[in-house]
Write a protein that holds these residues in place. Structure first.
Motif, mmCIF file in Angstrom:
data_model
loop_
_atom_site.group_PDB
_atom_site.id
_atom_site.type_symbol
_atom_site.label_atom_id
_atom_site.label_comp_id
_atom_site.label_asym_id
_atom_site.label_seq_id
_atom_site.Cartn_x
_atom_site.Cartn_y
_atom_site.Cartn_z
ATOM 1 N N LEU A 1 -5.540 69.406 -68.339
ATOM 2 C CA LEU A 1 -4.458 69.519 -69.324
ATOM 3 C C LEU A 1 -4.962 69.353 -70.757
ATOM 4 C CD1 LEU A 1 -1.502 69.926 -69.918
ATOM 5 C CD2 LEU A 1 -1.096 67.505 -69.398
ATOM 6 N N ILE A 2 -5.719 68.309 -71.017
ATOM 7 C CA ILE A 2 -6.227 68.096 -72.378
ATOM 8 C C ILE A 2 -7.215 69.186 -72.792
ATOM 9 C CG2 ILE A 2 -7.651 66.544 -73.786
ATOM 10 C CD1 ILE A 2 -6.112 64.208 -72.557
ATOM 11 N N PRO A 3 -8.139 69.626 -71.931
ATOM 12 C CA PRO A 3 -8.996 70.752 -72.338
ATOM 13 C C PRO A 3 -8.202 72.006 -72.718
ATOM 14 C CG PRO A 3 -9.971 69.644 -70.469
ATOM 15 C CD PRO A 3 -8.608 69.025 -70.663
ATOM 16 N N GLU B 1 -5.358 60.689 -59.188
ATOM 17 C CA GLU B 1 -5.729 62.103 -59.157
ATOM 18 C C GLU B 1 -5.080 62.851 -60.322
ATOM 19 O OE1 GLU B 1 -5.554 66.273 -58.738
ATOM 20 O OE2 GLU B 1 -3.756 65.024 -58.510
ATOM 21 N N VAL B 2 -3.806 62.553 -60.592
ATOM 22 C CA VAL B 2 -3.130 63.219 -61.709
ATOM 23 C C VAL B 2 -3.752 62.795 -63.031
ATOM 24 C CG1 VAL B 2 -0.953 63.464 -62.960
ATOM 25 C CG2 VAL B 2 -0.968 63.509 -60.457
ATOM 26 N N ASP B 3 -4.084 61.531 -63.156
ATOM 27 C CA ASP B 3 -4.741 61.047 -64.374
ATOM 28 C C ASP B 3 -6.038 61.820 -64.599
ATOM 29 O OD1 ASP B 3 -5.790 59.603 -66.505
ATOM 30 O OD2 ASP B 3 -6.417 57.921 -65.246
ATOM 31 N N HIS B 4 -6.833 61.982 -63.562
ATOM 32 C CA HIS B 4 -8.079 62.749 -63.686
ATOM 33 C C HIS B 4 -7.776 64.186 -64.085
ATOM 34 C CE1 HIS B 4 -12.119 64.221 -62.859
ATOM 35 N NE2 HIS B 4 -11.572 65.175 -62.134
ATOM 36 N N TRP B 5 -6.734 64.781 -63.513
ATOM 37 C CA TRP B 5 -6.366 66.161 -63.832
ATOM 38 C C TRP B 5 -5.942 66.292 -65.302
ATOM 39 C CZ3 TRP B 5 -1.564 68.106 -65.351
ATOM 40 C CH2 TRP B 5 -1.472 69.496 -65.396
ATOM 41 N N VAL B 6 -5.232 65.307 -65.830
ATOM 42 C CA VAL B 6 -4.841 65.335 -67.243
ATOM 43 C C VAL B 6 -6.085 65.447 -68.123
ATOM 44 C CG1 VAL B 6 -3.860 63.960 -69.139
ATOM 45 C CG2 VAL B 6 -2.648 64.130 -66.949
ATOM 46 N N ILE C 1 2.039 55.581 -64.630
ATOM 47 C CA ILE C 1 1.130 55.725 -65.769
ATOM 48 C C ILE C 1 0.694 57.179 -65.927
ATOM 49 C CG2 ILE C 1 -1.063 55.350 -64.549
ATOM 50 C CD1 ILE C 1 -0.195 53.505 -67.765
ATOM 51 N N ALA C 2 0.655 57.940 -64.820
ATOM 52 C CA ALA C 2 0.269 59.350 -64.889
ATOM 53 C C ALA C 2 1.296 60.160 -65.670
ATOM 54 C CB ALA C 2 0.100 59.913 -63.480
ATOM 55 N N ASP C 3 2.583 59.844 -65.504
ATOM 56 C CA ASP C 3 3.622 60.537 -66.275
ATOM 57 C C ASP C 3 3.438 60.278 -67.766
ATOM 58 O OD1 ASP C 3 5.747 61.684 -64.284
ATOM 59 O OD2 ASP C 3 5.335 59.672 -63.538
ATOM 60 N N LEU C 4 3.161 59.046 -68.129
ATOM 61 C CA LEU C 4 2.988 58.707 -69.545
ATOM 62 C C LEU C 4 1.767 59.411 -70.123
ATOM 63 C CD1 LEU C 4 3.811 54.897 -69.310
ATOM 64 C CD2 LEU C 4 5.315 56.720 -70.108
ATOM 65 N N PHE C 5 0.678 59.446 -69.368
ATOM 66 C CA PHE C 5 -0.531 60.121 -69.841
ATOM 67 C C PHE C 5 -0.281 61.626 -70.015
ATOM 68 C CE2 PHE C 5 -3.563 56.822 -67.714
ATOM 69 C CZ PHE C 5 -3.364 55.957 -68.777
ATOM 70 N N ALA C 6 0.354 62.248 -69.022
ATOM 71 C CA ALA C 6 0.603 63.687 -69.092
ATOM 72 C C ALA C 6 1.596 64.017 -70.201
ATOM 73 C CB ALA C 6 1.114 64.208 -67.749
ATOM 74 N N PHE C 7 2.620 63.190 -70.352
ATOM 75 C CA PHE C 7 3.606 63.430 -71.408
ATOM 76 C C PHE C 7 2.948 63.354 -72.781
ATOM 77 C CE2 PHE C 7 6.747 62.136 -74.522
ATOM 78 C CZ PHE C 7 7.763 63.067 -74.309
ATOM 79 N N ALA C 8 2.061 62.401 -72.962
ATOM 80 C CA ALA C 8 1.367 62.272 -74.248
ATOM 81 C C ALA C 8 0.629 63.563 -74.590
ATOM 82 C CB ALA C 8 0.395 61.102 -74.205
ATOM 83 N N ALA C 9 -0.089 64.109 -73.613
ATOM 84 C CA ALA C 9 -0.842 65.331 -73.853
ATOM 85 C C ALA C 9 0.083 66.515 -74.139
ATOM 86 C CB ALA C 9 -1.731 65.642 -72.656
ATOM 87 N N MET C 10 1.225 66.567 -73.462
ATOM 88 C CA MET C 10 2.164 67.671 -73.643
ATOM 89 C C MET C 10 2.946 67.544 -74.941
ATOM 90 S SD MET C 10 2.434 69.755 -70.805
ATOM 91 C CE MET C 10 4.136 70.086 -70.381
#
Length: 267
Positions: free
Chosen positions: A100-102, A91-96, A194-203
């Motif tokens: 977050l990315i948009p 769910e967090v991955d989808h939210w990123v 993996i969700a933390d890594l994806f979100a951190f990358a975007a941030m």
């Protein structure tokens, strides 16, 4: 094991994969793809990055690639333990990808004639040009090309909801804090997923590349502490761009000031 990541160096979706590779300490190489003529990924019969090749196998899609790498590295724990954990991480991955990315694209799209916005876009154009040369006209027009790219326009139409930019930033920051909850990591986990890594990358990517927009973690101590936890386990440049274009180093995230919640003072 020959791992090759095909990239646009400023893409937040590419950054998701690059950060996973850096966290897993997997040896890899980058191939820059021309955004004008992406012949480097012609074998995929599509124009989108990231594309990851391992030996004779390749995959597309940042989330699918990230999960593939976790399995290759024997780190299935990053994907979750049990159905509920896996579902929360997904769910967090989808939210990123959906929120977050948009927001990142919204931040470099508004206001249209802001000098700081145009300067940021020109900086991104220089980063792309260093990896895969762009004609002069494309570099000059980058502030107008990026917001009008079809996938960006579509993404923004779905995520803005006719909100002002400041309200859009506030909403995404609140959603981020909700997903952190009381945990040190997203979904209230005690360990990185993996969700933390994806979100951190975007941030972290726009921060490290020197984009001037106010940060989502401004005035958000929970998010800042989370950023510092992730920065502590990653190299100084986890992005697929040359070191000379990394305007801020990872250790600057460690130095981010966090307000003392009891006094409101910075410490």
């Amino acid at each position: 094991m020959d791992i090759v990541l095909f990239v646009y160096p400023t893409s937040p979706f590419v950054a998701k994969v690059s950060v996973v590779l850096a966290y897993l300490r997997l040896d890899h190489s980058f191939v820059a793809v021309s955004p004008i003529d992406p012949h480097e990924i012609g074998f995929t019969r599509q124009r989108q990055v990231p594309v990851l090749s391992i030996g004779g196998n390749w995959r597309t899609g940042s989330s699918d690639i990230g999960r593939w790498l976790a399995r290759v590295a024997g780190r299935e724990d990053l994907l979750g333990n049990g159905d509920a954990d896996v579902s929360a991480i997904n769910e967090v991955d989808h939210w990123v990808d959906a929120a977050l990315i948009p927001l990142l694209f919204d931040q470099i799209s508004r206001p249209a004639l802001s000098f700081s916005r145009m300067r940021d876009c020109w900086r991104l154009a220089r980063i792309v040009h260093q990896a895969s040369p762009l004609p002069v006209w494309a570099r000059a027009a980058w502030p107008f090309i990026v917001p009008r790219a079809p996938f960006v326009s579509s993404m923004l139409a779905q995520s803005r909801n006719s909100q002002s930019l400041s309200r859009h930033e506030q909403r995404v920051a609140e959603e981020f804090e909700d997903r952190l909850g009381y945990g040190p990591f997203l979904t209230e986990r005690d360990a990185i997923s993996i969700a933390d890594l994806f979100a951190f990358a975007a941030m972290a990517a726009p921060f490290l590349m020197g984009i001037s927009r106010p940060w989502l973690f401004d005035g958000k101590p929970k998010i800042r502490r989370w950023m510092q936890r992730l920065a502590s386990v990653l190299p100084s440049n986890p992005l697929p761009c040359h070191d000379k274009f990394v305007a801020r180093r990872m250790d600057e995230i460690h130095l981010l000031e966090i307000p003392d919640q009891s006094t409101g003072m910075w410490k």
